[in-house]
Design a protein around this motif. Structure first.
Motif, PDB file in Angstrom:
ATOM      1  N   LEU A  38       0.832  -1.202   0.000  1.00 12.41           N
ATOM      2  CA  LEU A  38       0.000   0.000   0.000  1.00 12.41           C
ATOM      3  C   LEU A  38       0.871   1.257   0.000  1.00 12.41           C
ATOM      4  CD1 LEU A  38      -2.747  -1.100   2.550  1.00 12.41           C
ATOM      5  CD2 LEU A  38      -3.143  -0.487   0.154  1.00 12.41           C
ATOM      6  N   GLY A  39       1.954   1.224   0.781  1.00 12.77           N
ATOM      7  CA  GLY A  39       2.859   2.363   0.813  1.00 12.77           C
ATOM      8  C   GLY A  39       3.529   2.601  -0.528  1.00 12.77           C
ATOM      9  N   LEU A  40       3.928   1.521  -1.198  1.00 18.61           N
ATOM     10  CA  LEU A  40       4.554   1.654  -2.515  1.00 18.61           C
ATOM     11  C   LEU A  40       3.544   2.115  -3.559  1.00 18.61           C
ATOM     12  CD1 LEU A  40       6.904  -1.470  -2.538  1.00 18.61           C
ATOM     13  CD2 LEU A  40       7.476   0.919  -2.032  1.00 18.61           C
ATOM     14  N   LEU A  41       2.289   1.667  -3.430  1.00 21.86           N
ATOM     15  CA  LEU A  41       1.239   2.163  -4.320  1.00 21.86           C
ATOM     16  C   LEU A  41       1.068   3.665  -4.151  1.00 21.86           C
ATOM     17  CD1 LEU A  41      -1.138   1.794  -6.285  1.00 21.86           C
ATOM     18  CD2 LEU A  41      -2.565   1.200  -4.298  1.00 21.86           C
ATOM     19  N   SER A  42       1.105   4.129  -2.910  1.00 17.27           N
ATOM     20  CA  SER A  42       1.026   5.563  -2.653  1.00 17.27           C
ATOM     21  C   SER A  42       2.180   6.296  -3.325  1.00 17.27           C
ATOM     22  CB  SER A  42       1.050   5.813  -1.138  1.00 17.27           C
ATOM     23  OG  SER A  42       1.079   7.192  -0.848  1.00 17.27           O
ATOM     24  N   ALA A  43       3.382   5.732  -3.244  1.00 10.69           N
ATOM     25  CA  ALA A  43       4.546   6.357  -3.867  1.00 10.69           C
ATOM     26  C   ALA A  43       4.388   6.431  -5.385  1.00 10.69           C
ATOM     27  CB  ALA A  43       5.815   5.586  -3.499  1.00 10.69           C
ATOM     28  N   VAL A  44       3.841   5.383  -5.984  1.00  3.60           N
ATOM     29  CA  VAL A  44       3.606   5.390  -7.429  1.00  3.60           C
ATOM     30  C   VAL A  44       2.626   6.494  -7.803  1.00  3.60           C
ATOM     31  CG1 VAL A  44       2.600   4.079  -9.343  1.00  3.60           C
ATOM     32  CG2 VAL A  44       4.190   2.961  -7.762  1.00  3.60           C
ATOM     33  N   MET A  45       1.562   6.651  -7.018  1.00  3.72           N
ATOM     34  CA  MET A  45       0.592   7.711  -7.288  1.00  3.72           C
ATOM     35  C   MET A  45       1.233   9.082  -7.177  1.00  3.72           C
ATOM     36  SD  MET A  45      -2.832   6.359  -5.353  1.00  3.72           S
ATOM     37  CE  MET A  45      -3.778   4.975  -5.999  1.00  3.72           C
ATOM     38  N   ILE A  46       2.107   9.262  -6.185  1.00  2.00           N
ATOM     39  CA  ILE A  46       2.802  10.541  -6.033  1.00  2.00           C
ATOM     40  C   ILE A  46       3.680  10.809  -7.244  1.00  2.00           C
ATOM     41  CG2 ILE A  46       4.585  11.738  -4.691  1.00  2.00           C
ATOM     42  CD1 ILE A  46       3.438  10.261  -2.202  1.00  2.00           C
ATOM     43  N   ALA A  47       4.424   9.802  -7.661  1.00  2.00           N
ATOM     44  CA  ALA A  47       5.306   9.954  -8.823  1.00  2.00           C
ATOM     45  C   ALA A  47       4.519  10.315 -10.074  1.00  2.00           C
ATOM     46  CB  ALA A  47       6.103   8.670  -9.044  1.00  2.00           C
ATOM     47  N   CYS A  48       3.271   9.860 -10.147  1.00  2.00           N
ATOM     48  CA  CYS A  48       2.412  10.164 -11.297  1.00  2.00           C
ATOM     49  C   CYS A  48       1.667  11.483 -11.140  1.00  2.00           C
ATOM     50  CB  CYS A  48       1.412   9.030 -11.505  1.00  2.00           C
ATOM     51  SG  CYS A  48       2.160   7.469 -12.022  1.00  2.00           S
ATOM     52  N   GLY A  49       1.926  12.196 -10.033  1.00  2.00           N
ATOM     53  CA  GLY A  49       1.309  13.490  -9.821  1.00  2.00           C
ATOM     54  C   GLY A  49      -0.060  13.464  -9.188  1.00  2.00           C
ATOM     55  N   ARG A  50      -0.484  12.313  -8.674  1.00  3.48           N
ATOM     56  CA  ARG A  50      -1.809  12.200  -8.053  1.00  3.48           C
ATOM     57  C   ARG A  50      -1.680  12.199  -6.531  1.00  3.48           C
ATOM     58  NH1 ARG A  50      -5.691  11.112 -11.724  1.00  3.48           N
ATOM     59  NH2 ARG A  50      -6.916  12.137 -10.106  1.00  3.48           N
ATOM     60  N   LEU A  53      -4.836  11.543  -4.305  1.00  2.38           N
ATOM     61  CA  LEU A  53      -5.261  10.144  -4.243  1.00  2.38           C
ATOM     62  C   LEU A  53      -4.281   9.306  -3.447  1.00  2.38           C
ATOM     63  CD1 LEU A  53      -6.489   9.551  -7.918  1.00  2.38           C
ATOM     64  CD2 LEU A  53      -7.852  10.100  -5.890  1.00  2.38           C
ATOM     65  N   ALA A  54      -3.015   9.705  -3.423  1.00  3.02           N
ATOM     66  CA  ALA A  54      -1.979   8.937  -2.729  1.00  3.02           C
ATOM     67  C   ALA A  54      -2.195   8.909  -1.225  1.00  3.02           C
ATOM     68  CB  ALA A  54      -0.602   9.512  -3.048  1.00  3.02           C
ATOM     69  N   LEU A  55      -2.951   9.873  -0.705  1.00  3.21           N
ATOM     70  CA  LEU A  55      -3.178   9.919   0.737  1.00  3.21           C
ATOM     71  C   LEU A  55      -3.898   8.679   1.251  1.00  3.21           C
ATOM     72  CD1 LEU A  55      -4.180  13.628   1.438  1.00  3.21           C
ATOM     73  CD2 LEU A  55      -2.255  12.378   2.415  1.00  3.21           C
ATOM     74  N   VAL A  56      -4.811   8.127   0.448  1.00  2.00           N
ATOM     75  CA  VAL A  56      -5.600   6.981   0.917  1.00  2.00           C
ATOM     76  C   VAL A  56      -4.724   5.753   1.147  1.00  2.00           C
ATOM     77  CG1 VAL A  56      -7.476   5.396   0.365  1.00  2.00           C
ATOM     78  CG2 VAL A  56      -7.717   7.842  -0.144  1.00  2.00           C
ATOM     79  N   PRO A  57      -3.972   5.259   0.145  1.00  2.00           N
ATOM     80  CA  PRO A  57      -3.108   4.110   0.424  1.00  2.00           C
ATOM     81  C   PRO A  57      -1.993   4.435   1.415  1.00  2.00           C
ATOM     82  CG  PRO A  57      -2.687   4.956  -1.789  1.00  2.00           C
ATOM     83  CD  PRO A  57      -3.916   5.633  -1.284  1.00  2.00           C
ATOM     84  N   LEU A  58      -1.546   5.692   1.466  1.00  2.00           N
ATOM     85  CA  LEU A  58      -0.505   6.060   2.428  1.00  2.00           C
ATOM     86  C   LEU A  58      -1.001   5.848   3.858  1.00  2.00           C
ATOM     87  CD1 LEU A  58       1.799   9.171   2.219  1.00  2.00           C
ATOM     88  CD2 LEU A  58       0.760   8.541   4.383  1.00  2.00           C
ATOM     89  N   LEU A  59      -2.185   6.361   4.155  1.00  2.00           N
ATOM     90  CA  LEU A  59      -2.731   6.218   5.506  1.00  2.00           C
ATOM     91  C   LEU A  59      -3.112   4.777   5.807  1.00  2.00           C
ATOM     92  CD1 LEU A  59      -4.872   9.477   5.676  1.00  2.00           C
ATOM     93  CD2 LEU A  59      -2.677   9.029   6.795  1.00  2.00           C
ATOM     94  N   LEU A  60      -3.631   4.058   4.809  1.00  2.00           N
ATOM     95  CA  LEU A  60      -3.957   2.653   5.011  1.00  2.00           C
ATOM     96  C   LEU A  60      -2.693   1.832   5.274  1.00  2.00           C
ATOM     97  CD1 LEU A  60      -6.711   2.010   2.316  1.00  2.00           C
ATOM     98  CD2 LEU A  60      -7.000   2.103   4.805  1.00  2.00           C
ATOM     99  N   SER A  61      -1.594   2.203   4.627  1.00  2.00           N
ATOM    100  CA  SER A  61      -0.341   1.479   4.845  1.00  2.00           C
ATOM    101  C   SER A  61       0.136   1.647   6.282  1.00  2.00           C
ATOM    102  CB  SER A  61       0.737   1.960   3.868  1.00  2.00           C
ATOM    103  OG  SER A  61       1.273   3.213   4.241  1.00  2.00           O
ATOM    104  N   ARG A  62      -0.069   2.835   6.841  1.00  2.00           N
ATOM    105  CA  ARG A  62       0.359   3.057   8.224  1.00  2.00           C
ATOM    106  C   ARG A  62      -0.584   2.377   9.211  1.00  2.00           C
ATOM    107  NH1 ARG A  62       4.870   2.583   7.961  1.00  2.00           N
ATOM    108  NH2 ARG A  62       4.184   1.675   6.004  1.00  2.00           N
TER     109      ARG A  62
END
Length: 204
Positions: A38-50, A53-62
């Motif tokens: 989930l954390g890596l998915l968040s990082a991918v979204m950030i890299a893509c400029g989203r 949206l990255a906040l959701v998997p980031l918080l779920l990862s924690r």
């Protein structure tokens, strides 16, 4: 700095949910891997400029990062589980700043490199302290029951997650925020080394 206080608030509900998940067959290591993904998915979204949206998997990862320990306490803690957890955490902590660099290398490259260097230094001071603490039989419970010795510092997990959330909400301010947080990471590591010197120097 805030982890011990946060633990008092979040551990009771996390432990209850961890016991429920354990009864359904979820393992601590599987939850650690889920949290990392989930954390890596968040990082991918950030890299893509989203970033929003990255906040959701980031918080779920924690959330998953907190639940793996709760599941372990409800079942059985293992040395490998603690090792896997810290390795996954460090990968996540590095992936998010790197993603912001990828999203805008022209503006975020140098500040992102500084931030990652500060994470590297701070993480090394943390793990080195844990090794010495283990060698001398020290234990800490201020942040809950852990496989590794968790030394306190100016910046801990709570502050780092709040920082990541702030970056996602204000991506245009990545550079000044990275410089500021990185400087505090250097201060945290330096203070930890000073503390280690005072505590362990007589046994050098």
């Amino acid at each position: 700095m805030l982890d011990a206080t946060m633990r008092k608030m979040i551990d009771p509900p996390l432990n209850q949910l961890g016991r429920w998940l354990a009864r359904w067959g979820m393992t601590a290591n599987a939850m650690t891997i889920l949290g990392l993904l989930l954390g890596l998915l968040s990082a991918v979204m950030i890299a893509c400029g989203r970033m929003e949206l990255a906040l959701v998997p980031l918080l779920l990862s924690r959330l998953a990062d907190g639940l793996d320990g709760a599941i372990a306490r409800a079942t059985q803690k293992t040395d490998f589980g603690g090792y896997l957890d810290i390795a996954a955490d460090f990968l996540f902590y590095g992936a998010v700043p790197f993603a912001f660099v990828l999203a805008d290398p022209a503006h975020n490259g140098i500040s992102g490199a500084f931030l990652l260097t500060s994470f590297y230094f701070n993480g090394t001071s943390f793990l080195g302290y844990a090794i010495l603490a283990e060698k001398h039989g020290l234990e800490t419970t201020s942040q809950g029951s852990k496989s590794l010795y968790y030394s306190n510092g100016l910046l801990e997990g709570t502050e780092t997650i709040a920082f990541f959330v702030l970056l996602c909400l204000l991506p245009g301010y990545f550079a000044p925020l990275a410089w500021s947080f990185g400087a505090l990471c250097f201060a945290t590591a330096t203070l930890r080394i000073i503390g280690a010197s005072a505590l362990f120097s007589k046994n050098r």
